[in-house]
Motif scaffolding. Structure first.
Motif, PDB file in Angstrom:
ATOM      1  N   LYS A 115      22.809  -0.067   5.340  1.00  0.00           N
ATOM      2  CA  LYS A 115      22.108  -0.361   6.596  1.00  0.00           C
ATOM      3  C   LYS A 115      21.740   0.927   7.327  1.00  0.00           C
ATOM      4  CE  LYS A 115      24.017  -4.944   7.234  1.00  0.00           C
ATOM      5  NZ  LYS A 115      23.145  -5.464   6.258  1.00  0.00           N
ATOM      6  N   LEU A 116      22.551   1.956   7.176  1.00  0.00           N
ATOM      7  CA  LEU A 116      22.247   3.237   7.804  1.00  0.00           C
ATOM      8  C   LEU A 116      21.161   3.992   7.048  1.00  0.00           C
ATOM      9  CD1 LEU A 116      25.845   4.428   8.738  1.00  0.00           C
ATOM     10  CD2 LEU A 116      24.114   3.477  10.261  1.00  0.00           C
ATOM     11  N   LEU A 117      21.187   3.905   5.723  1.00  0.00           N
ATOM     12  CA  LEU A 117      20.195   4.608   4.910  1.00  0.00           C
ATOM     13  C   LEU A 117      18.832   3.939   4.950  1.00  0.00           C
ATOM     14  CD1 LEU A 117      22.300   5.521   1.757  1.00  0.00           C
ATOM     15  CD2 LEU A 117      21.478   7.067   3.535  1.00  0.00           C
ATOM     16  N   TYR A 118      18.801   2.611   5.018  1.00  0.00           N
ATOM     17  CA  TYR A 118      17.555   1.853   5.018  1.00  0.00           C
ATOM     18  C   TYR A 118      17.485   0.979   6.257  1.00  0.00           C
ATOM     19  CZ  TYR A 118      17.577   3.242   0.154  1.00  0.00           C
ATOM     20  OH  TYR A 118      17.604   3.977  -0.996  1.00  0.00           O
ATOM     21  N   PRO A 119      17.195   1.581   7.420  1.00  0.00           N
ATOM     22  CA  PRO A 119      17.123   0.754   8.628  1.00  0.00           C
ATOM     23  C   PRO A 119      15.969  -0.238   8.518  1.00  0.00           C
ATOM     24  CG  PRO A 119      16.285   2.951   9.057  1.00  0.00           C
ATOM     25  CD  PRO A 119      16.833   2.959   7.662  1.00  0.00           C
ATOM     26  N   PRO A 120      16.069  -1.363   9.216  1.00  0.00           N
ATOM     27  CA  PRO A 120      14.996  -2.354   9.130  1.00  0.00           C
ATOM     28  C   PRO A 120      13.696  -1.792   9.691  1.00  0.00           C
ATOM     29  CG  PRO A 120      16.559  -2.948  10.830  1.00  0.00           C
ATOM     30  CD  PRO A 120      17.135  -1.765  10.110  1.00  0.00           C
ATOM     31  N   THR A 121      12.623  -2.062   8.992  1.00  0.00           N
ATOM     32  CA  THR A 121      11.304  -1.637   9.450  1.00  0.00           C
ATOM     33  C   THR A 121      10.478  -2.878   9.711  1.00  0.00           C
ATOM     34  OG1 THR A 121      10.525  -1.516   7.179  1.00  0.00           O
ATOM     35  CG2 THR A 121      11.341   0.529   8.158  1.00  0.00           C
ATOM     36  N   LEU A 179       8.773   3.303  -2.439  1.00  0.00           N
ATOM     37  CA  LEU A 179       8.015   4.514  -2.759  1.00  0.00           C
ATOM     38  C   LEU A 179       7.707   5.361  -1.522  1.00  0.00           C
ATOM     39  CD1 LEU A 179       5.495   3.065  -5.347  1.00  0.00           C
ATOM     40  CD2 LEU A 179       7.510   4.460  -5.803  1.00  0.00           C
ATOM     41  N   MET A 180       7.818   4.776  -0.339  1.00  0.00           N
ATOM     42  CA  MET A 180       7.469   5.461   0.897  1.00  0.00           C
ATOM     43  C   MET A 180       8.208   6.793   1.082  1.00  0.00           C
ATOM     44  SD  MET A 180       7.350   3.851   4.737  1.00  0.00           S
ATOM     45  CE  MET A 180       6.814   2.284   4.095  1.00  0.00           C
ATOM     46  N   PRO A 181       9.533   6.887   0.851  1.00  0.00           N
ATOM     47  CA  PRO A 181      10.207   8.176   1.057  1.00  0.00           C
ATOM     48  C   PRO A 181       9.699   9.291   0.133  1.00  0.00           C
ATOM     49  CG  PRO A 181      11.824   6.412   0.894  1.00  0.00           C
ATOM     50  CD  PRO A 181      10.497   5.826   0.541  1.00  0.00           C
ATOM     51  N   LEU A 221       4.635   8.277  -2.101  1.00  0.00           N
ATOM     52  CA  LEU A 221       3.818   7.632  -3.127  1.00  0.00           C
ATOM     53  C   LEU A 221       3.283   6.275  -2.705  1.00  0.00           C
ATOM     54  CD1 LEU A 221       6.073   8.441  -6.202  1.00  0.00           C
ATOM     55  CD2 LEU A 221       3.997   9.627  -5.485  1.00  0.00           C
ATOM     56  N   ASN A 222       3.513   5.916  -1.451  1.00  0.00           N
ATOM     57  CA  ASN A 222       3.055   4.590  -1.017  1.00  0.00           C
ATOM     58  C   ASN A 222       1.537   4.554  -0.903  1.00  0.00           C
ATOM     59  OD1 ASN A 222       3.276   6.312   1.243  1.00  0.00           O
ATOM     60  ND2 ASN A 222       3.259   4.563   2.609  1.00  0.00           N
ATOM     61  N   GLN A 223       0.992   3.393  -1.134  1.00  0.00           N
ATOM     62  CA  GLN A 223      -0.443   3.179  -1.047  1.00  0.00           C
ATOM     63  C   GLN A 223      -0.698   2.068  -0.042  1.00  0.00           C
ATOM     64  OE1 GLN A 223      -1.870   2.363  -4.966  1.00  0.00           O
ATOM     65  NE2 GLN A 223      -1.025   4.222  -5.812  1.00  0.00           N
ATOM     66  N   ARG A 257      -6.874  -3.983   4.625  1.00  0.00           N
ATOM     67  CA  ARG A 257      -5.678  -3.386   4.034  1.00  0.00           C
ATOM     68  C   ARG A 257      -4.681  -3.083   5.135  1.00  0.00           C
ATOM     69  NH1 ARG A 257      -8.012  -4.912   0.395  1.00  0.00           N
ATOM     70  NH2 ARG A 257      -8.686  -3.936  -1.501  1.00  0.00           N
ATOM     71  N   LEU A 258      -3.414  -3.048   4.750  1.00  0.00           N
ATOM     72  CA  LEU A 258      -2.381  -2.583   5.655  1.00  0.00           C
ATOM     73  C   LEU A 258      -2.150  -1.114   5.389  1.00  0.00           C
ATOM     74  CD1 LEU A 258       0.307  -5.395   5.495  1.00  0.00           C
ATOM     75  CD2 LEU A 258      -1.205  -4.844   7.384  1.00  0.00           C
ATOM     76  N   HIS A 259      -1.948  -0.357   6.422  1.00  0.00           N
ATOM     77  CA  HIS A 259      -1.672   1.070   6.281  1.00  0.00           C
ATOM     78  C   HIS A 259      -0.242   1.297   6.723  1.00  0.00           C
ATOM     79  CE1 HIS A 259      -5.945   1.632   5.729  1.00  0.00           C
ATOM     80  NE2 HIS A 259      -6.156   0.991   6.861  1.00  0.00           N
ATOM     81  N   GLU A 260       0.689   1.257   5.780  1.00  0.00           N
ATOM     82  CA  GLU A 260       2.096   1.449   6.111  1.00  0.00           C
ATOM     83  C   GLU A 260       2.317   2.855   6.644  1.00  0.00           C
ATOM     84  OE1 GLU A 260       4.869  -0.482   5.978  1.00  0.00           O
ATOM     85  OE2 GLU A 260       3.720  -2.233   5.439  1.00  0.00           O
ATOM     86  N   LYS A 261       3.128   2.961   7.674  1.00  0.00           N
ATOM     87  CA  LYS A 261       3.456   4.264   8.231  1.00  0.00           C
ATOM     88  C   LYS A 261       4.600   4.867   7.419  1.00  0.00           C
ATOM     89  CE  LYS A 261       2.130   2.821  12.813  1.00  0.00           C
ATOM     90  NZ  LYS A 261       2.569   2.458  14.138  1.00  0.00           N
ATOM     91  N   SER A 262       4.486   6.135   7.125  1.00  0.00           N
ATOM     92  CA  SER A 262       5.566   6.775   6.356  1.00  0.00           C
ATOM     93  C   SER A 262       6.580   7.425   7.271  1.00  0.00           C
ATOM     94  CB  SER A 262       4.987   7.814   5.415  1.00  0.00           C
ATOM     95  OG  SER A 262       4.151   8.715   6.093  1.00  0.00           O
TER      96      SER A 262
END
Length: 161
Positions: free
Chosen positions: A22-28, A124-126, A129-131, A156-161
């Motif tokens: 939960k600390l490494l992957y906080p909810p987005t 892939l975001m970290p 490599l996210n698209q 398209r959705l543009h995910e924030k990195s």
């Protein structure tokens, strides 16, 4: 040692093991740019002669469009269908709901690939490599103004990195 103490210790151990994840992957947020996407959909509908207004549906913008008696609702329901049930309740008086995903209009919610695509992009975001993610758009309209007549492919959705 009594059985209930063993189970309590096991439960405590399991809870402690989940904390690092939960600390490494906080909810987005599932859809960080829903407002931008709703604005693009509204602009497309206005260019086709629809009168457009915005509504709010459980923190997700919903587009309500009307063109000479043709009522249309559209929103982004997320890869996991986060807002799907609520959208169906909103749209039940208008008509059947169709779902646009990855270049195709579906009669039923596309369950498998949108979730895989969304999860893969988040992994892939970290690594940078996210698209862009294909959004799952829910479209409800009367038979005379089907979503098939409109071009939904540019969104398209543009995910924030």
């Amino acid at each position: 040692m009594p059985r209930h103490v063993k189970y309590s210790l096991l439960l405590l151990l399991l809870v402690l093991l989940t904390i690092p994840s939960k600390l490494l992957y906080p909810p987005t947020p599932a859809n960080p740019d829903d407002q931008r996407l709703a604005g693009e959909i509204a602009a497309m509908l206005e260019s086709k002669g629809f009168t457009v207004r915005f509504g709010e549906m459980v923190h997700v913008p919903i587009i309500v469009a009307n063109k000479s008696g043709c009522n249309l609702l559209a929103t982004h329901v997320g890869g996991g269908g986060y807002a799907n049930s609520r959208f169906n309740l909103e749209a039940e008086d208008i008509g059947a709901t169709e779902y646009y995903y990855d270049g195709q209009l579906h009669q039923h919610f596309p369950r498998f690939w949108p979730v895989i695509d969304e999860r893969l992009q988040k992994w892939l975001m970290p690594f940078g490599l996210n698209q862009q993610i294909h959004p799952v758009l829910a479209i409800a309209g009367q038979a005379k103004c089907s979503g098939e007549a409109l071009d939904w492919s540019a969104f398209r959705l543009h995910e924030k990195s």
